[in-house]
Design a protein around this motif. Structure first.
Motif, PDB file in Angstrom:
ATOM      1  N   ARG A   1     -18.133  97.110 -24.252  1.00 44.90           N
ATOM      2  CA  ARG A   1     -18.949  96.093 -23.587  1.00 44.90           C
ATOM      3  C   ARG A   1     -18.226  94.758 -23.646  1.00 44.90           C
TER       4      ARG A   1
ATOM      5  N   SER B   1     -22.983  85.524 -21.610  1.00 44.18           N
ATOM      6  CA  SER B   1     -23.509  85.722 -20.255  1.00 44.18           C
ATOM      7  C   SER B   1     -22.793  86.828 -19.465  1.00 44.18           C
ATOM      8  N   CYS B   2     -22.032  87.637 -20.126  1.00 44.63           N
ATOM      9  CA  CYS B   2     -21.379  88.780 -19.478  1.00 44.63           C
ATOM     10  C   CYS B   2     -22.095  90.045 -19.937  1.00 44.63           C
ATOM     11  N   GLU B   3     -22.584  90.818 -19.006  1.00 47.14           N
ATOM     12  CA  GLU B   3     -23.340  92.019 -19.346  1.00 47.14           C
ATOM     13  C   GLU B   3     -22.614  93.311 -18.991  1.00 47.14           C
ATOM     14  N   TRP B   4     -21.315  93.202 -18.672  1.00 43.59           N
ATOM     15  CA  TRP B   4     -20.570  94.384 -18.258  1.00 43.59           C
ATOM     16  C   TRP B   4     -20.451  95.386 -19.396  1.00 43.59           C
ATOM     17  N   THR B   5     -20.634  96.647 -19.079  1.00 47.90           N
ATOM     18  CA  THR B   5     -20.326  97.751 -19.986  1.00 47.90           C
ATOM     19  C   THR B   5     -19.600  98.805 -19.172  1.00 47.90           C
TER      20      THR B   5
END
Length: 120
Positions: free
Chosen positions: A105, A110-114
């Motif tokens: 992840r 504020s980064c929600e990428w997984t």
């Protein structure tokens, strides 16, 4: 001979991972199984570019290179005496394939990428 060259090219492509991006996306070591982490206590990051020492411990590519330059004479994982040199470790192809499938992840605010390592 051409088949060997093609095999080497495919293998290099398979191992290609953006190491700069990995710094941004790598989660905390306690989020991964112990066997997926670099044996060097100063690192303890996900085994990106894994290599295996003669004693069977695993190092990430960065630590393998750093320790070889320092000409370290003991394994950082188990303390076994040996001389770490660039040829003293062997790429761990099986572990590298496994690492490419590990879910990670983004650790930036504020980064929600997984996703998986191979997606970087």
């Amino acid at each position: 001979m051409q088949n060997k060259a093609e095999e080497n090219r495919r293998e290099a492509e398979e191992q290609k991972i953006n190491y700069e991006l990995m710094r941004k996306y790598q989660a905390e070591p306690d989020e991964f199984e112990e066997r997926l982490l670099c044996a060097d206590a100063a690192c303890r990051k996900l085994l990106i570019g894994a290599s295996q020492t003669r004693c069977g411990c695993r190092l990430c590519r960065g630590c393998d290179i750093r320790l070889a330059k320092l000409k370290r004479e003991t394994c950082p994982g188990c303390g076994e005496a040996f001389k770490l040199v660039p040829t003293g470790t062997t790429p761990d192809k099986a572990m590298n394939r496994e690492i490419r499938e590990v879910k990670i992840r983004c650790t930036q605010r504020s980064c929600e990428w997984t996703g998986r390592v191979k997606e970087l």
